[in-house]
Design an enzyme around this catalytic site. Structure first.
Site, PDB file in Angstrom:
ATOM      1  N   GLU A 189      19.451  32.109  57.987  1.00 51.66           N
ATOM      2  CA  GLU A 189      19.597  32.420  56.568  1.00 51.66           C
ATOM      3  C   GLU A 189      20.555  33.605  56.449  1.00 51.66           C
ATOM      4  O   GLU A 189      20.198  34.729  56.802  1.00 51.66           O
ATOM      5  CB  GLU A 189      18.233  32.792  55.967  1.00 51.66           C
ATOM      6  N   GLU A 241       6.171  33.295  49.448  1.00 53.07           N
ATOM      7  CA  GLU A 241       7.469  32.725  49.065  1.00 53.07           C
ATOM      8  C   GLU A 241       8.490  33.335  50.010  1.00 53.07           C
ATOM      9  O   GLU A 241       8.807  34.518  49.904  1.00 53.07           O
ATOM     10  CB  GLU A 241       7.794  33.066  47.601  1.00 53.07           C
ATOM     11  N   LYS A 268       3.789  46.616  44.983  1.00 55.14           N
ATOM     12  CA  LYS A 268       4.573  47.374  45.956  1.00 55.14           C
ATOM     13  C   LYS A 268       5.960  46.749  46.079  1.00 55.14           C
ATOM     14  O   LYS A 268       6.145  45.716  46.715  1.00 55.14           O
ATOM     15  CB  LYS A 268       3.898  47.383  47.325  1.00 55.14           C
ATOM     16  N   CYS A 283      16.913  33.348  47.430  1.00 49.84           N
ATOM     17  CA  CYS A 283      16.192  32.511  48.388  1.00 49.84           C
ATOM     18  C   CYS A 283      16.673  31.071  48.316  1.00 49.84           C
ATOM     19  O   CYS A 283      16.778  30.402  49.332  1.00 49.84           O
ATOM     20  CB  CYS A 283      14.694  32.613  48.147  1.00 49.84           C
TER      21      CYS A 283
END
Ligand code: NAD
Length: 470
Positions: A372, A242, A169, A276
């Site tokens: 972030e 993750e 997905k 990331c």
């Protein structure tokens, strides 16, 4: 506007129950539609994966490896087509998209060559204990929008070689390359081994809580990762997470500030900062701070910010409007707390373009430093004392990666060892390798991807402990 791509369910390419627009972030306009699965189609995909599992897991591993090689070879032969679609849906410059597709074939081949090890834990006095590893069953692979294809391969390679079947997905803003990969795989894999569905952010929770899904491999934000973990808890489902990061770069006082600025710039701005493990805050020793800031601002000002499909573009748009709004608001706030020395304002054109932005003399508590940002904006802070900077780097809920830049490798290594993250790179960035495990500490994740550890995540360890019958 029509949709050419289909869902892949039980070996068949099928229309979705509906469709949805896919926007090119370089224009802000929809350029095609994707098929949208409903819950019934998701259930069909899971049932197909379940039905395909016994035969796929029973195949000789060499036969599964041959299928993975066939996937890699087919992808390799269509690199340009995949890269072009990736740039259209994701925004990244075409050379970076090409690099991502090439990386996918490397990852598939790295897992093609991996084999599960059976370990003899004891063999003495008539007692033989072996530990072997068995596949888990049906794995749900959920991916984000920054590296739609490579983050899928990190999961697909180990899932398939170990004998699992999967339901994929992708993120709703970047479904196309995963659907195209499904189309490619339809001619290669047995029906049901790989299923690809697309949604509008409504089926992730259904997949994670599905009673017939044995494992979820998820890459995405820490907030969604927590929901995945909570949902998987009901059935003690295996999860690999993750998640987000806020990687610090620590620039020691013995480096050439100009050379270090160039490296840190690359680590912060590749893929418009939407990585990331991008460098998300830089701490530079006060003795070289001014020179470093001047140079990194020069580099930012020299960037070519444009549609990723145009040759020469170095920074493409931010992938979606929601992220663009977040980055713009972080920059506006940062301008009140520090000094903007490059960029600072979104481009006055269609699409989600933010030029590389550098903010110096900003306080540690600024949202741009603590959160972030996931975009092309970097705060640069100064430090005097190494213990102080290590504490500041570690003062984060995240613990994904980080970098240390220094000529004296022993000293740089000492600093790196004190950074509480899954990985620290010294004098390099983004050195992700299919054979080296990658994982987050703290709220950056759980479990590993890549390497032997990444392979084992798709298996159950099983101990057989035998003595002679007496
Ligand atoms: P996101 O969490 O919004 O979405 C990720 C995926 O989860 C999408 O496919 C989404 O549809 C799906 N999803 C949404 N709600 C769900 C639910 N309740 N249950 C299950 N799935 C659900 O993340 P994003 O904005 O697409 O990606 C950006 C984030 O990903 C950043 O935080 C970035 O740091 C992180 N990321 C981490 C890594 C890593 O390896 N650690 C790599 C790339 C990106």
């Amino acid at each position: 506007m029509s949709t050419e791509l289909k869902l892949l369910i039980d070996g068949k390419l099928v229309d979705g129950a509906g469709t949805f627009d896919v926007v090119n972030p370089a224009t802000g306009q929809a350029f095609t539609q994707a098929p949208r699965a409903d819950e019934a189609q998701l259930n069909q995909a899971v049932a197909a994966a379940r039905a395909a599992f016994p035969a796929w897991s029973a195949l000789d591993v060499e036969e599964r490896a041959a299928k993975i090689e066939a996937l890699a070879a087919a992808l390799e032969s269509r690199t340009a087509e995949f890269a072009s679609l990736l740039t259209q849906e994701q925004g990244k410059p075409l050379d970076q998209a090409t690099y991502e597709v090439i990386g996918c074939t490397k990852i598939l081949r790295a897992f093609r060559d991996r084999r599960l090890e059976t370990k003899v834990l004891r063999d003495e006095n008539g007692n033989k204990i072996i530990e072997h590893r068995t596949p888990l069953g049906v794995c749900g692979l959920i991916t984000p929008w920054n590296f739609p294809l490579i983050l899928l391969m990190n999961k697909l390679g180990p899932a398939l070689i170990t004998g699992n079947t999967v339901v994929v997905k992708p993120a709703p803003t970047t479904p196309l390359t995963s659907l195209l990969f499904g189309q490619l795989a339809a001619d290669i894999l047995p029906a049901g081994v790989l299923n690809v569905i697309a949604d509008q952010n409504d089926l992730g929770g259904v997949l994670t809580s599905h009673p017939d899904v044995d494992k979820i491999a998820f890459t995405g934000s820490t907030g969604t990762g927590k929901k995945v973990m909570a949902s998987a808890a009901a059935l003690v489902k295996r999860v690999t997470l993750e998640l987000g990061g806020n990687d610090a770069a620590i620039v020691l006082d013995d480096v050439d500030p100009k050379a270090a600025a160039a490296k840190v710039y690359g680590g912060a701005m590749t893929n418009a900062g939407q990585i990331c493990v991008a460098i998300k805050r830089a701490y530079v020793h006060s003795s070289i701070y001014d020179e470093f800031c001047d140079e990194i601002a020069n580099l930012a000002n020299a960037a070519i910010v444009d549609d990723g499909s145009k040759q020469g573009t170095t920074i493409g748009p931010i992938q979606n409007k929601m992220q663009y709004d977040k980055v713009v608001s972080l920059i506006e706030d940062a301008a009140t707390r520090g000094k903007v020395i490059a960029g600072g304002k979104p481009l006055d054109r269609d699409g989600y373009f933010v030029p590389p932005t550098i903010v110096r003399d900003i306080t540690d508590d600024a949202p741009l430093v603590r959160e972030e940002q996931f975009g092309p904006v970097l705060p640069v802070l100064s430090y005097d004392d190494i213990n102080d900077v290590v504490n500041r780097a570690n003062d984060s809920e995240f613990g994904l990666g980080g970098t240390v830049w220094g000529k004296d490798l022993d000293r740089a290594t000492d600093v790196a060892k004190r950074i509480n993250t899954g990985t620290v790179w010294i004098n390099q960035y983004l050195a992700i390798d299919p054979n080296i495990p990658f994982r987050g500490a703290k709220q950056s994740g759980m479990g590993a991807e890549l390497g032997e550890a990444g392979l084992n995540e798709y298996t159950q360890a099983h101990v057989v402990n035998a003595v002679a019958f007496a």
